[in-house]
Design an enzyme around this catalytic site. Structure first.
Site, short mmCIF file in Angstrom:
data_model
loop_
_atom_site.label_atom_id
_atom_site.label_comp_id
_atom_site.label_asym_id
_atom_site.label_seq_id
_atom_site.Cartn_x
_atom_site.Cartn_y
_atom_site.Cartn_z
N MET A 149 -9.06 8.00 -0.32
CA MET A 149 -10.01 8.50 0.74
C MET A 149 -10.52 9.79 0.51
SD MET A 149 -8.16 6.99 3.74
CE MET A 149 -6.97 5.55 3.61
N HIS A 187 -1.06 -1.33 -4.22
CA HIS A 187 -2.39 -0.78 -3.54
C HIS A 187 -2.50 0.67 -3.30
CE1 HIS A 187 -6.34 -2.03 -1.40
NE2 HIS A 187 -5.70 -1.04 -0.65
N MET A 226 -12.36 4.25 -0.96
CA MET A 226 -12.81 4.47 0.33
C MET A 226 -13.38 5.72 0.42
SD MET A 226 -10.19 2.87 3.13
CE MET A 226 -8.78 2.84 2.02
N PHE A 250 -6.82 4.86 7.93
CA PHE A 250 -5.55 5.17 8.39
C PHE A 250 -4.57 3.85 8.40
CE2 PHE A 250 -8.21 8.37 10.51
CZ PHE A 250 -7.53 9.45 9.93
N GLY A 251 -3.33 4.00 8.03
CA GLY A 251 -2.31 2.75 7.93
C GLY A 251 -1.81 2.71 9.28
N MET A 257 -11.69 -5.95 5.26
CA MET A 257 -10.92 -5.05 5.93
C MET A 257 -10.74 -5.70 7.12
SD MET A 257 -10.13 -2.42 3.98
CE MET A 257 -9.43 -1.52 5.73
N SER A 306 0.84 -1.09 -0.03
CA SER A 306 -0.06 0.05 -0.06
C SER A 306 0.92 1.43 -0.07
CB SER A 306 -0.89 -0.04 1.19
OG SER A 306 -1.52 1.25 1.58
N ASP A 320 -4.73 3.51 -1.93
CA ASP A 320 -6.10 3.89 -1.19
C ASP A 320 -6.52 5.39 -1.53
OD1 ASP A 320 -6.47 1.57 0.51
OD2 ASP A 320 -4.44 2.02 1.28
N GLY A 360 1.13 -2.13 4.16
CA GLY A 360 1.88 -0.80 3.96
C GLY A 360 2.93 -0.52 4.91
N SER A 361 2.83 -0.32 6.00
CA SER A 361 3.90 -0.08 6.90
C SER A 361 4.73 -1.12 7.11
CB SER A 361 3.33 0.41 8.42
OG SER A 361 2.60 -0.37 8.71
N HIS A 421 -8.29 1.26 -4.22
CA HIS A 421 -9.23 0.92 -3.21
C HIS A 421 -9.83 2.09 -2.84
CE1 HIS A 421 -9.87 -0.39 1.26
NE2 HIS A 421 -11.27 -0.27 0.63
N ASP A 479 -6.73 -6.29 3.91
CA ASP A 479 -6.11 -4.88 4.27
C ASP A 479 -6.27 -4.86 5.57
OD1 ASP A 479 -5.10 -2.59 3.99
OD2 ASP A 479 -6.56 -1.71 2.51
N GLY A 480 -5.03 -4.45 6.15
CA GLY A 480 -4.99 -3.92 7.79
C GLY A 480 -4.27 -4.95 8.55
N GLY A 481 -3.30 -4.26 9.01
CA GLY A 481 -2.40 -5.01 10.10
C GLY A 481 -1.83 -6.12 9.52
#
Length: 221
Positions: free
Chosen positions: A35, A31, A66, A141-142, A135, A8, A33, A195-196, A64, A173-175
């Protein structure tokens, strides 16, 4: 079952997006995002930026959305150069019609669900979508922590995909990180947004390879 890694760019350096897209050339997709500060409490980037990024990205763009009014805007992102466009079930008035329009435009059509949204309404409609995005954090937020309670949803979705024979991708997506990707894969996901975990690594390409290997292990076991 193939494993796909979609870093991401929400975690990239926005002042150096072309450089940071180049850093993920070994990934399957980038990816992106989008928003709007209405559907989610954050504002990122829009059509002009996505259009330009699609021109310089070494990998296909996985957009994606949002945003509110997905029915209006999703086709515009297909026209901007995205290879895959995912909209939220919670933001679409006619999700099947929208998915069909995206496919007619030659892009993959994905539908996304917030952590608390049930997957059951989609299970009989899997043939209409190329991907379902679950999700595993609240969108916006990342860098958030993975929500363990989303794993049963992934298991139900994997079973339904297997029974339907549609080949619909299951994206998370997420964590997503080295600590979580193995059990996410065991639950049924095959497409992973990180992402991170990727952009925070000292060696981005090595991190992509490590995540891919960790995701493949439980699938091949």
């Amino acid at each position: 079952m193939a494993v796909r890694i979609h870093p991401s760019i929400l975690s990239a350096d926005f002042a150096n997006l072309e450089r940071d897209l180049g850093a993920i050339a070994t990934a399957d997709y980038a990816h992106v995002d989008v928003m709007d500060q209405h559907f989610v409490p954050n504002l990122t980037l829009g059509l002009p930026v996505v259009r330009r990024l699609a021109q310089v990205s070494p990998v296909p763009m996985d957009v994606h959305l949002m945003i509110e009014d997905a029915d209006r805007w999703a086709p515009e992102y297909a026209a901007a150069g995205a290879s895959s466009v995912t909209f939220h079930a919670e933001a679409a008035q006619a999700p099947v019609r929208l998915a069909r329009e995206l496919r007619e435009r030659g892009v993959r059509a994905g539908i996304a669900l917030r952590p608390a949204s049930p997957v059951e309404p989609l299970l009989d409609l899997l043939a209409e979508f190329d991907m379902v995005l679950v999700m595993t954090v609240e969108p916006g937020f990342g860098g958030q922590s993975f929500i363990e309670g989303t794993l049963p949803k992934l298991r139900r979705l994997r079973q339904a995909v297997r029974e339907s024979g549609t080949g619909t991708w299951i994206q998370v997506d997420g964590g997503v990180s080295r600590d979580t990707i193995g059990r996410i894969a065991r639950a049924g996901a095959d497409t992973f947004v990180a992402g991170s975990a990727v952009y925070g690594a000292a060696d981005v390409a090595a991190e992509i390879a490590a995540l891919r290997e960790l995701a493949e292990a439980p699938i091949q076991a």
